[in-house]
Design an enzyme around this catalytic site. Structure first.
Site, short mmCIF file in Angstrom:
data_model
loop_
_atom_site.label_atom_id
_atom_site.label_comp_id
_atom_site.label_asym_id
_atom_site.label_seq_id
_atom_site.Cartn_x
_atom_site.Cartn_y
_atom_site.Cartn_z
N CYS A 125 -15.43 -7.17 -66.88
CA CYS A 125 -16.29 -6.15 -67.48
C CYS A 125 -17.77 -6.53 -67.43
O CYS A 125 -18.62 -5.74 -66.99
CB CYS A 125 -15.85 -5.83 -68.91
N HIS A 177 -15.77 -6.63 -74.79
CA HIS A 177 -15.74 -5.70 -73.66
C HIS A 177 -17.05 -4.92 -73.61
O HIS A 177 -17.65 -4.64 -74.65
CB HIS A 177 -14.56 -4.73 -73.79
N HIS A 189 -16.56 1.23 -66.49
CA HIS A 189 -16.25 -0.14 -66.85
C HIS A 189 -15.12 -0.69 -66.00
O HIS A 189 -14.44 0.05 -65.28
CB HIS A 189 -15.87 -0.22 -68.34
#
Length: 220
Positions: A125, A177, A189
């Site tokens: 990420c 994240h 993402h």
């Protein structure tokens, strides 16, 4: 010895063979429909978002430069579709630098997730976010999401603009994240192992309940 059908005089086993043909036809139809099934298993928000952003399947082997051009037209459509309020106001102008970031990020849709990945061979990420800002604008961001969450200007969820970073906590309240907000309640993402870079919904579904904070990168 072949038995004849008493009514037609034809061999009786021809009638039996005809009856066996129908199930095979049905089976063929079912098998032909199987490749479409994996799409139905995706998160509804992710599936609709990806469909809205690109007419090309993420697995289509299109050169990266051509994919960027394709996503450019879709990006303009996405920005133009910002939700209206009861008292309409002009949509904020998206700067050229933000558009450069979004085009770069969307051109990477379909890139596989790879833990620790920071290149087009695979991203995690924060690797994706760092790569996009570095290659699009030359901006260096911290390597990991929890450090990214402490840089730039903090933004309230209701004040998100395209290009802002959105942070999530999948376990507890610690950032683990990050993605790039693209507008219209969606963000791009690299979600996890087994998934590719994709667009998901910030307003509905799994990620809406994991949102923790947002930051605006200095210089865009």
């Amino acid at each position: 010895m072949t038995n004849n059908d008493p009514a037609s005089g034809q061999p009786a086993d021809r009638s039996a063979a005809a009856h066996r043909t129908l199930p095979r036809s049905l089976l063929l139809a079912v098998l032909l429909s199987v490749p479409a099934l994996p799409a139905l298993a995706d998160d509804a928000g992710t599936l609709s978002a990806a469909a809205a952003l690109t007419p090309v399947a993420v697995s289509d082997p299109i050169p990266m430069a051509d994919r960027s051009m394709l996503f450019g037209a879709d990006l303009e459509q996405l920005i133009a579709s910002q939700p209206t309020t009861a008292k309409p106001e002009p949509a904020p102008k998206v700067s050229d630098r933000v558009q450069t970031v979004l085009r770069r990020a969307l051109a990477l849709l379909g890139t596989p997730y790879r833990w620790g990945g920071t290149s087009e061979n695979g991203f995690d990420c924060s690797g994706l976010v760092g790569y996009v800002f570095k290659t699009a604008l030359g901006i260096e961001l911290p390597r990991v999401s929890r450090e990214m969450a402490n840089s730039g200007e903090q933004i309230e969820r209701a004040a998100l603009n395209a290009g802002d970073l959105v942070f999530f906590s999948r376990r507890g309240k610690r950032v683990d994240h990050v993605g790039i907000y693209v507008g219209n309640g969606q963000f791009v993402h690299a979600p996890r192992t087994g998934k590719d870079v994709m667009v998901s919904s910030l307003d509905t579904g799994y990620w809406s309940h994991k949102f923790l904070k947002a930051r605006r990168v200095a210089g865009i």
